[in-house]
Design a protein around this motif. Structure first.
Motif, PDB file in Angstrom:
ATOM      1  N   TRP A 115       0.830  -1.209   0.000  1.00  0.00           N
ATOM      2  CA  TRP A 115       0.000   0.000   0.000  1.00  0.00           C
ATOM      3  C   TRP A 115       0.863   1.257   0.000  1.00  0.00           C
ATOM      4  CZ3 TRP A 115      -5.099   1.551  -0.175  1.00  0.00           C
ATOM      5  CH2 TRP A 115      -6.013   0.527  -0.433  1.00  0.00           C
ATOM      6  N   ARG A 116       1.955   1.234   0.747  1.00  0.00           N
ATOM      7  CA  ARG A 116       2.842   2.398   0.749  1.00  0.00           C
ATOM      8  C   ARG A 116       3.475   2.607  -0.618  1.00  0.00           C
ATOM      9  NH1 ARG A 116       5.405   0.508   6.432  1.00  0.00           N
ATOM     10  NH2 ARG A 116       3.780   1.347   7.807  1.00  0.00           N
ATOM     11  N   GLU A 117       3.869   1.499  -1.255  1.00  0.00           N
ATOM     12  CA  GLU A 117       4.465   1.608  -2.586  1.00  0.00           C
ATOM     13  C   GLU A 117       3.462   2.189  -3.575  1.00  0.00           C
ATOM     14  OE1 GLU A 117       6.677  -1.203  -5.936  1.00  0.00           O
ATOM     15  OE2 GLU A 117       5.233  -2.080  -4.549  1.00  0.00           O
ATOM     16  N   ALA A 118       2.216   1.683  -3.560  1.00  0.00           N
ATOM     17  CA  ALA A 118       1.201   2.193  -4.477  1.00  0.00           C
ATOM     18  C   ALA A 118       0.873   3.650  -4.177  1.00  0.00           C
ATOM     19  CB  ALA A 118      -0.062   1.335  -4.384  1.00  0.00           C
ATOM     20  N   GLY A 119       0.883   4.018  -2.892  1.00  0.00           N
ATOM     21  CA  GLY A 119       0.640   5.419  -2.533  1.00  0.00           C
ATOM     22  C   GLY A 119       1.741   6.339  -3.031  1.00  0.00           C
ATOM     23  N   LEU A 120       2.986   5.878  -2.911  1.00  0.00           N
ATOM     24  CA  LEU A 120       4.103   6.676  -3.413  1.00  0.00           C
ATOM     25  C   LEU A 120       4.044   6.815  -4.935  1.00  0.00           C
ATOM     26  CD1 LEU A 120       6.965   5.219  -1.185  1.00  0.00           C
ATOM     27  CD2 LEU A 120       6.054   7.546  -1.097  1.00  0.00           C
ATOM     28  N   ARG A 121       3.688   5.738  -5.613  1.00  0.00           N
ATOM     29  CA  ARG A 121       3.557   5.814  -7.061  1.00  0.00           C
ATOM     30  C   ARG A 121       2.427   6.758  -7.458  1.00  0.00           C
ATOM     31  NH1 ARG A 121       2.540  -0.049  -8.736  1.00  0.00           N
ATOM     32  NH2 ARG A 121       2.064   0.971 -10.726  1.00  0.00           N
ATOM     33  N   VAL A 123       1.453   9.435  -5.881  1.00  0.00           N
ATOM     34  CA  VAL A 123       1.945  10.812  -5.751  1.00  0.00           C
ATOM     35  C   VAL A 123       2.974  11.117  -6.837  1.00  0.00           C
ATOM     36  CG1 VAL A 123       3.191  12.405  -4.245  1.00  0.00           C
ATOM     37  CG2 VAL A 123       1.480  10.850  -3.274  1.00  0.00           C
ATOM     38  N   GLN A 124       3.841  10.158  -7.117  1.00  0.00           N
ATOM     39  CA  GLN A 124       4.897  10.374  -8.108  1.00  0.00           C
ATOM     40  C   GLN A 124       4.331  10.593  -9.510  1.00  0.00           C
ATOM     41  OE1 GLN A 124       7.294   6.915  -9.289  1.00  0.00           O
ATOM     42  NE2 GLN A 124       9.138   8.145  -8.930  1.00  0.00           N
ATOM     43  N   GLU A 125       3.274   9.872  -9.857  1.00  0.00           N
ATOM     44  CA  GLU A 125       2.770   9.891 -11.228  1.00  0.00           C
ATOM     45  C   GLU A 125       1.729  10.964 -11.492  1.00  0.00           C
ATOM     46  OE1 GLU A 125       1.325   5.933 -11.633  1.00  0.00           O
ATOM     47  OE2 GLU A 125       3.335   5.001 -11.475  1.00  0.00           O
ATOM     48  N   PRO A 127       0.003  14.831 -11.728  1.00  0.00           N
ATOM     49  CA  PRO A 127       0.486  16.177 -12.075  1.00  0.00           C
ATOM     50  C   PRO A 127       0.899  16.936 -10.817  1.00  0.00           C
ATOM     51  CG  PRO A 127      -1.549  15.669 -13.244  1.00  0.00           C
ATOM     52  CD  PRO A 127      -1.361  14.587 -12.236  1.00  0.00           C
ATOM     53  N   PRO A 128       1.928  17.781 -10.914  1.00  0.00           N
ATOM     54  CA  PRO A 128       2.402  18.514  -9.729  1.00  0.00           C
ATOM     55  C   PRO A 128       1.310  19.283  -9.005  1.00  0.00           C
ATOM     56  CG  PRO A 128       3.956  18.742 -11.530  1.00  0.00           C
ATOM     57  CD  PRO A 128       2.761  18.034 -12.097  1.00  0.00           C
ATOM     58  N   GLY A 129       0.364  19.819  -9.740  1.00  0.00           N
ATOM     59  CA  GLY A 129      -0.682  20.608  -9.108  1.00  0.00           C
ATOM     60  C   GLY A 129      -1.639  19.797  -8.254  1.00  0.00           C
ATOM     61  N   GLU A 130      -1.645  18.459  -8.416  1.00  0.00           N
ATOM     62  CA  GLU A 130      -2.550  17.602  -7.655  1.00  0.00           C
ATOM     63  C   GLU A 130      -1.859  16.900  -6.484  1.00  0.00           C
ATOM     64  OE1 GLU A 130      -4.517  14.843 -10.179  1.00  0.00           O
ATOM     65  OE2 GLU A 130      -5.011  16.331 -11.727  1.00  0.00           O
ATOM     66  N   ARG A 131      -0.545  17.072  -6.369  1.00  0.00           N
ATOM     67  CA  ARG A 131       0.189  16.297  -5.365  1.00  0.00           C
ATOM     68  C   ARG A 131      -0.205  16.642  -3.934  1.00  0.00           C
ATOM     69  NH1 ARG A 131       6.051  16.310  -8.448  1.00  0.00           N
ATOM     70  NH2 ARG A 131       5.537  14.595  -9.882  1.00  0.00           N
ATOM     71  N   ALA A 132      -0.411  17.906  -3.652  1.00  0.00           N
ATOM     72  CA  ALA A 132      -0.767  18.298  -2.282  1.00  0.00           C
ATOM     73  C   ALA A 132      -2.084  17.655  -1.869  1.00  0.00           C
ATOM     74  CB  ALA A 132      -0.850  19.813  -2.176  1.00  0.00           C
ATOM     75  N   VAL A 187      -5.729   2.757  -4.494  1.00  0.00           N
ATOM     76  CA  VAL A 187      -5.372   3.495  -3.279  1.00  0.00           C
ATOM     77  C   VAL A 187      -6.084   4.839  -3.250  1.00  0.00           C
ATOM     78  CG1 VAL A 187      -3.482   4.630  -2.048  1.00  0.00           C
ATOM     79  CG2 VAL A 187      -3.151   2.349  -3.007  1.00  0.00           C
ATOM     80  N   LEU A 188      -6.117   5.529  -4.387  1.00  0.00           N
ATOM     81  CA  LEU A 188      -6.788   6.824  -4.469  1.00  0.00           C
ATOM     82  C   LEU A 188      -8.281   6.665  -4.203  1.00  0.00           C
ATOM     83  CD1 LEU A 188      -6.750   9.836  -5.085  1.00  0.00           C
ATOM     84  CD2 LEU A 188      -6.982   9.263  -7.520  1.00  0.00           C
ATOM     85  N   ALA A 189      -8.897   5.638  -4.791  1.00  0.00           N
ATOM     86  CA  ALA A 189     -10.328   5.420  -4.586  1.00  0.00           C
ATOM     87  C   ALA A 189     -10.639   5.157  -3.118  1.00  0.00           C
ATOM     88  CB  ALA A 189     -10.814   4.261  -5.453  1.00  0.00           C
TER      89      ALA A 189
END
Length: 341
Positions: A115-121, A123-125, A127-132, A187-189
């Motif tokens: 889950w942590r790996e999928a969460g990091l991916r 955030v990584q993937e 757009p910058p404007g959606e990361r926060a 993870v997002l869902a």
């Protein structure tokens, strides 16, 4: 095996034979895992030949990351077996339980890492404007996640004093179980689902469908059990890509409500029910996210009680009004509009 005159060996000799350090042997001795046979005149520990096999067993168990207390219990059971007591105590049961517990713990740790790996991916993937925003959503969910917030949400929705067994049966189908190896989209869902279920608007007293008030707590248990059967029948049609239509699924659906209202399945009742269901509060956003949680990206969305309910409502509305349209949508206050990922 040991060359000393008394067949015993020093702590250094035992460590050398076992391929460990003296510090390791002393550690196990001081914790009662490796009893000494005697002490020399100078007060040094002396060990019997069987200490070597015992030390090797201890090392093997510790290599599997079993706690010292579990190792102690396994060794005690092993000694009991050697004394002929294994028939009464069940030889090997402590080891089996310890290994099973360790496997469960390891499985939980692996799930958390995935889950942590999928969460990091995620955030990584993005757009910058959606990361926060995504960091805020993902950061509010534990890894691995629990479904406690979703269960609390539904307990506030279900009729008060509904029998515990019926409520538990409903929660089993209404609360999606997070996958062990999720994709970033799942993870997002789940994070969005958690945010929806814990938002102040949905945490307040929720509007109840009219059938809840008509059936009462006891009748609601019967209603939800009957609806579960109808949803399962509708889900089979949905998995085949069939359009809403009449048949066994719709008949089962209408009959569930007819019994809740103390009525019979007649054309007049179906028209009344279609209008009532169109006016009932809905939680489409929850069900859409629930389907995304359990469905890997690219697969056909898995039917949920919510989507099956919509399918049946569309079938009922089409037959009751002859227009083939789906009933209107009234959302729970505070539910966000359906938003694409």
């Amino acid at each position: 095996m040991f060359s000393s005159y008394d067949g015993l060996c020093s702590i250094g000799e035992l460590a050398e034979h076992a391929g460990v350090t003296v510090k390791t042997v002393r550690f196990y001795s001081e914790r009662g895992l490796l009893p000494e046979a005697s002490r020399s005149s100078g007060g040094h520990r002396r060990y019997a030949p069987d200490a070597l096999d015992r030390l090797r067993l201890i090392r093997s168990l510790r290599t599997l990351d079993l706690p010292v207390r579990e190792v102690h219990r396994i060794l005690d059971e092993d000694e009991a077996g050697e004394d002929g007591a294994d028939a009464a105590s069940g030889a090997g049961s402590v080891l089996e339980d310890a290994v099973a517990g360790q496997l469960r713990e390891l499985g939980s740790q692996l799930k958390a890492l995935r889950w942590r790996e999928a969460g990091l991916r995620l955030v990584q993937e993005c757009p910058p404007g959606e990361r926060a925003d995504r960091l805020r959503l993902v950061g509010a969910v534990t890894a691995p996640p629990t479904t406690d917030s979703l269960a609390r949400f539904w307990r506030g929705w279900l009729p008060a004093r509904m029998p515990a067994g019926a409520a538990s049966a409903f929660l089993e189908v209404a609360v999606p179980q997070p996958p062990d190896d999720p994709q970033p989209a799942q993870v997002l869902a789940f994070a969005r689902l958690h945010a929806f279920a814990t938002s102040p608007c949905t945490g307040a007293e929720q509007p109840q469908p009219a059938a809840h008030r008509a059936a009462g707590a006891g009748g609601a248990a019967v209603l939800y059990a009957a609806l579960a059967e109808a949803y399962e029948l509708a889900g089979a049609h949905m998995r085949r890509g069939r359009e809403p239509s009449g048949g066994e699924a719709l008949d089962s659906f209408v009959d569930a409500y007819a019994r809740a209202y103390g009525s019979r399945d007649t054309p007049e009742f179906r028209r009344m029910l279609a209008g009532q269901l169109a006016a009932d509060p809905r939680i489409d956003w929850y069900w859409e996210l629930a389907s995304q949680v359990v469905t890997p990206p690219g697969d056909r969305p898995a039917p949920t009680p919510g989507s099956a309910h919509d399918w049946l409502c569309a079938a009922l509305d089409g037959l009751a009004t002859g227009n083939g349209g789906a009933p209107g949508v009234n959302r729970i206050p505070g539910a966000p509009p359906d938003a694409p990922d």
